[in-house]
Design an enzyme around this catalytic site. Structure first.
Site, PDB file in Angstrom:
ATOM      1  N   GLU A  86     205.335  13.023   8.041  1.00  0.00           N
ATOM      2  CA  GLU A  86     205.870  12.075   7.056  1.00  0.00           C
ATOM      3  C   GLU A  86     206.884  12.852   6.220  1.00  0.00           C
ATOM      4  O   GLU A  86     206.501  13.672   5.378  1.00  0.00           O
ATOM      5  CB  GLU A  86     204.744  11.549   6.150  1.00  0.00           C
ATOM      6  CG  GLU A  86     203.658  10.788   6.878  1.00  0.00           C
ATOM      7  CD  GLU A  86     204.128   9.458   7.438  1.00  0.00           C
ATOM      8  OE1 GLU A  86     205.155   8.938   6.976  1.00  0.00           O
ATOM      9  OE2 GLU A  86     203.460   8.963   8.361  1.00  0.00           O
TER      10      GLU A  86
ATOM     11  N   LYS B 252     195.342  22.363   3.282  1.00  0.00           N
ATOM     12  CA  LYS B 252     196.120  23.217   2.376  1.00  0.00           C
ATOM     13  C   LYS B 252     196.950  22.346   1.427  1.00  0.00           C
ATOM     14  O   LYS B 252     197.892  21.677   1.861  1.00  0.00           O
ATOM     15  CB  LYS B 252     197.078  24.122   3.155  1.00  0.00           C
ATOM     16  CG  LYS B 252     197.731  25.148   2.244  1.00  0.00           C
ATOM     17  CD  LYS B 252     198.883  25.868   2.899  1.00  0.00           C
ATOM     18  CE  LYS B 252     200.212  25.295   2.533  1.00  0.00           C
ATOM     19  NZ  LYS B 252     200.501  25.275   1.081  1.00  0.00           N
TER      20      LYS B 252
ATOM     21  N   CYS C 272     209.016  10.051  -2.092  1.00  0.00           N
ATOM     22  CA  CYS C 272     209.740   9.971  -0.815  1.00  0.00           C
ATOM     23  C   CYS C 272     210.380   8.594  -0.677  1.00  0.00           C
ATOM     24  O   CYS C 272     211.364   8.426   0.030  1.00  0.00           O
ATOM     25  CB  CYS C 272     208.796  10.248   0.336  1.00  0.00           C
ATOM     26  SG  CYS C 272     207.310   9.280   0.236  1.00  0.00           S
TER      27      CYS C 272
ATOM     28  N   GLU D 234     218.890  13.863   0.608  1.00  0.00           N
ATOM     29  CA  GLU D 234     217.768  13.654  -0.316  1.00  0.00           C
ATOM     30  C   GLU D 234     217.848  14.658  -1.461  1.00  0.00           C
ATOM     31  O   GLU D 234     217.829  15.869  -1.235  1.00  0.00           O
ATOM     32  CB  GLU D 234     216.429  13.810   0.427  1.00  0.00           C
ATOM     33  CG  GLU D 234     215.240  13.447  -0.445  1.00  0.00           C
ATOM     34  CD  GLU D 234     213.885  13.700   0.218  1.00  0.00           C
ATOM     35  OE1 GLU D 234     213.659  14.809   0.721  1.00  0.00           O
ATOM     36  OE2 GLU D 234     213.047  12.769   0.206  1.00  0.00           O
TER      37      GLU D 234
HETATM   38  P1  NAD Z   1     207.530  21.149   1.594  1.00  0.00           P
HETATM   39  O1  NAD Z   1     207.855  20.860   3.013  1.00  0.00           O
HETATM   40  O2  NAD Z   1     208.262  22.254   0.925  1.00  0.00           O
HETATM   41  O3  NAD Z   1     205.994  21.511   1.428  1.00  0.00           O
HETATM   42  C1  NAD Z   1     204.958  20.655   1.887  1.00  0.00           C
HETATM   43  C2  NAD Z   1     203.760  21.491   2.309  1.00  0.00           C
HETATM   44  O4  NAD Z   1     204.118  22.260   3.451  1.00  0.00           O
HETATM   45  C3  NAD Z   1     203.300  22.485   1.245  1.00  0.00           C
HETATM   46  O5  NAD Z   1     201.895  22.535   1.234  1.00  0.00           O
HETATM   47  C4  NAD Z   1     203.901  23.788   1.746  1.00  0.00           C
HETATM   48  O6  NAD Z   1     203.209  24.924   1.290  1.00  0.00           O
HETATM   49  C5  NAD Z   1     203.775  23.619   3.250  1.00  0.00           C
HETATM   50  N1  NAD Z   1     204.678  24.470   4.037  1.00  0.00           N
HETATM   51  C6  NAD Z   1     205.867  24.982   3.674  1.00  0.00           C
HETATM   52  N2  NAD Z   1     206.388  25.733   4.685  1.00  0.00           N
HETATM   53  C7  NAD Z   1     205.510  25.664   5.709  1.00  0.00           C
HETATM   54  C8  NAD Z   1     205.478  26.219   7.019  1.00  0.00           C
HETATM   55  N3  NAD Z   1     206.467  26.988   7.484  1.00  0.00           N
HETATM   56  N4  NAD Z   1     204.439  25.944   7.811  1.00  0.00           N
HETATM   57  C9  NAD Z   1     203.437  25.130   7.367  1.00  0.00           C
HETATM   58  N5  NAD Z   1     203.392  24.602   6.131  1.00  0.00           N
HETATM   59  C10 NAD Z   1     204.425  24.854   5.304  1.00  0.00           C
HETATM   60  O7  NAD Z   1     207.688  19.774   0.799  1.00  0.00           O
HETATM   61  P2  NAD Z   1     207.499  19.511  -0.763  1.00  0.00           P
HETATM   62  O8  NAD Z   1     208.663  20.062  -1.504  1.00  0.00           O
HETATM   63  O9  NAD Z   1     206.127  19.935  -1.171  1.00  0.00           O
HETATM   64  O10 NAD Z   1     207.542  17.923  -0.806  1.00  0.00           O
HETATM   65  C11 NAD Z   1     208.701  17.164  -0.995  1.00  0.00           C
HETATM   66  C12 NAD Z   1     209.114  16.511   0.302  1.00  0.00           C
HETATM   67  O11 NAD Z   1     208.052  15.710   0.797  1.00  0.00           O
HETATM   68  C13 NAD Z   1     210.288  15.564   0.151  1.00  0.00           C
HETATM   69  O12 NAD Z   1     211.190  15.753   1.199  1.00  0.00           O
HETATM   70  C14 NAD Z   1     209.642  14.184   0.259  1.00  0.00           C
HETATM   71  O13 NAD Z   1     210.499  13.169   0.694  1.00  0.00           O
HETATM   72  C15 NAD Z   1     208.541  14.456   1.214  1.00  0.00           C
HETATM   73  N6  NAD Z   1     207.505  13.442   1.116  1.00  0.00           N
HETATM   74  C16 NAD Z   1     207.388  12.546   2.142  1.00  0.00           C
HETATM   75  C17 NAD Z   1     206.431  11.532   2.082  1.00  0.00           C
HETATM   76  C18 NAD Z   1     206.275  10.554   3.210  1.00  0.00           C
HETATM   77  O14 NAD Z   1     205.195   9.991   3.342  1.00  0.00           O
HETATM   78  N7  NAD Z   1     207.281  10.309   4.033  1.00  0.00           N
HETATM   79  C19 NAD Z   1     205.587  11.452   0.972  1.00  0.00           C
HETATM   80  C20 NAD Z   1     205.746  12.377  -0.055  1.00  0.00           C
HETATM   81  C21 NAD Z   1     206.698  13.373   0.038  1.00  0.00           C
END
Ligand code: NAD
Length: 485
Positions: free
Chosen positions: A246, A173, A280, A376
């Site tokens: 992650e 997804k 991130c 963050e």
């Molecule tokens: P998010 O958690 O809002 O969404 C990520 C994914 O999770 C999306 O596909 C979303 O639809 C899905 N999702 C949301 N709620 C869910 C649920 N209840 N159950 C299952 N899936 C669900 O994150 P975002 O805003 O898309 O990304 C930004 C974040 O990602 C920042 O915190 C950033 O630091 C982090 N990030 C971390 C890394 C790493 O490798 N550590 C890399 C890139 C981004």
């Protein structure tokens, strides 16, 4: 407007919801297409397809699976310009970074294709005579891959490539902010010959599609990149599945009084404002020796105030938009908080007009306990924290819940090694910014950044496989371990 579909069992089909949502170009607010608003029923069908294809795919010799991965590499290279422009259009990062996103996908598929002829286990002696011991790697089974929007081709590739080479079957997804990048990636996999059912894609909300991908009893592994709250939700709901998380970061650059300040300035601008601060690993804190703080701030401000905001496809643009309105509002909320916690040096404004633009923002004289130094923001907002010596710098660097990336600028080798030893992060850089990971090294963090797994490199193989221990007794008699007669 073009309507894109889900990919289940080798077919592009509509969601049973019969509903769609749109994805926007964040620089213009223009829609770039309609996407299926998937639901639990779609996920169940995708998991059924993944289940039915598992035996054949996991029985396929890994070097044969690798041939398909090499073909994916070829197709990604052939389509790099087109995909890079798509990353920029759908996610907003400037084109050279959009192309970098695709290059990272190419690199990881190439690395993981090579694993098709390795997937090493190991041999080790037995405590008994005439007995042979070894380990082999086995696939986990059906894995759910859930990705964010900030690296819309690279992060899916970091998960798809090891999952495939290890012999798993997949439900994927992409983020609802970048569904088209996810779909274009899967089209390449399809064209490269990934058999039907092995990879399935569902677009739609995390709360329904994502949740079902986590709690479905046939799913054995989950790999998630995203924010910390979602990661905690996943861990609570995953039961005893193998989970890789992650999550976020609040990454520091420590600047010592012997550092080359011009070099630091370049690293800070790249780390804090590259990808509009939406990495991130973005550098969101500069922890700087008080003796060089003012000189550095003068240098930094001159260049930051020259940064040009605009559409990422324009060659004159330095900084693209934020991903959406909510990201602009979040960054601005932290500006209000920052004005109470430190001194605003530059920025702090929403850019009026089309698109989700925010001025590169810097606060100085921020205390290490300030919210803008600990939380963050995920936008172009930087906090400068003054310190007196390295011990204090390391204490400040560690004064956060996260532990993803960190950096130090110094010409003193002892400072560098002390920093490497004591800073709490999964990735550390010396005389370089907090960003710039290479795919053959492990990627991930400590503390609130994750649950101990790592992606990329050989650790990526560990995330997507199980280790099986094997004992072969050729003594012809019952031998008991632990000294039992
Ligand atoms: P998010 O958690 O809002 O969404 C990520 C994914 O999770 C999306 O596909 C979303 O639809 C899905 N999702 C949301 N709620 C869910 C649920 N209840 N159950 C299952 N899936 C669900 O994150 P975002 O805003 O898309 O990304 C930004 C974040 O990602 C920042 O915190 C950033 O630091 C982090 N990030 C971390 C890394 C790493 O490798 N550590 C890399 C890139 C981004």
């Amino acid at each position: 407007m073009k309507v894109y579909k889900n990919y289940i069992n080798g077919r592009w089909i509509e969601s049973s919801s019969k509903k769609t949502f749109q994805s926007l170009d964040p620089a213009t607010n223009q829609s770039i297409g309609k996407f299926q608003l998937g639901n639990e029923k779609d996920v169940d069908s995708a998991i059924e397809a993944a289940k039915n294809s598992f035996k054949e795919w996991s029985d396929t010799p890994a070097p044969k699976r690798a041939e398909i991965l090499y073909e994916i590499v070829r197709l990604l290279k052939q389509n790099k310009q087109r995909l890079g422009r798509l990353v920029t259009t759908e996610m907003g990062k400037v084109l050279k970074e959009g192309l970098g996103d695709v290059q990272e996908a190419i690199d990881i598929f190439e690395y993981m294709a090579g694993e098709g002829r390795r997937l090493f286990g190991y041999t080790t002696p037995s405590e008994l005579k005439n007995k042979f011991c070894m380990t082999v790697r086995k696939p986990i089974g059906i894995v759910s891959l859930i990705t964010p929007w900030n690296f819309p081709t690279a992060i899916p590739a970091w998960k798809l490539s090891p999952a495939l080479i290890c012999g798993n079957t997949i439900v994927f997804k992409p983020s609802s902010d970048t569904p088209l990048c996810g779909i274009e990636m899967i089209k390449i996999l399809e064209k490269a010959g990934v058999p039907k059912g092995v990879v399935n894609l569902i677009t739609g909300p995390g709360a329904t599609v994502g949740k079902r991908m986590i709690n479905h009893p046939d799913v054995r592994g989950i790999s998630f990149t995203g924010n910390r709250g979602t990661g905690e939700f996943i861990l609570k709901n995953a039961g005893i599945k193998k989970v890789g998380l992650e999550l976020g970061g609040k990454n520091p650059i420590i600047v010592m009084d012997d550092a080359d300040l011009d070099l630091v300035k370049e690293g800070v601008i790249w780390g804090a404002f590259g990808t509009t601060g939406q990495r991130c690993t973005a550098a969101s804190r500069v922890i700087i020796h008080k003796d060089v703080k003012e000189e550095f701030e003068d240098l930094l401000l001159k260049d930051v105030e020259k940064l040009k905001l605009g559409h990422g496809l324009k060659s004159s643009t330095d900084v693209g938009p934020l991903i959406n309105k909510a990201a602009v509002e979040k960054t601005h909320k932290y500006t209000s908080i920052g004005k109470r916690e430190g001194k605003l040096l530059t920025g702090g404004d929403i850019v009026k007009g089309q698109g989700f633009f925010y001025k590169p923002t810097i606060f100085t004289d921020v205390s290490s306990n300030a919210r803008i130094a600990k939380e963050e923001i995920f936008g172009p907002s930087l906090a400068i924290v003054p310190i007196n010596d390295l011990n204090e710098a390391i204490k400040v660097a560690n004064n956060i819940e996260y532990g993803l990336s960190s950096s130090i600028y110094t010409n003193d080798i002892a400072n560098a090694f002390k920093f490497i030893d004591k800073v709490e992060s999964g990735i550390s850089y010396v005389n370089s910014s907090t960003i710039g990971a290479e795919v053959h090294l492990p990627f991930g963090g400590v503390k609130g950044t994750g649950n101990g797994t790592r992606e990329a490199g050989i650790e990526g193989i560990h995330e997507f496989s199980e280790t099986k221990a094997i004992y072969i007794d050729y003594s012809g008699k019952l031998q008991k371990t632990q000294g039992i007669d």
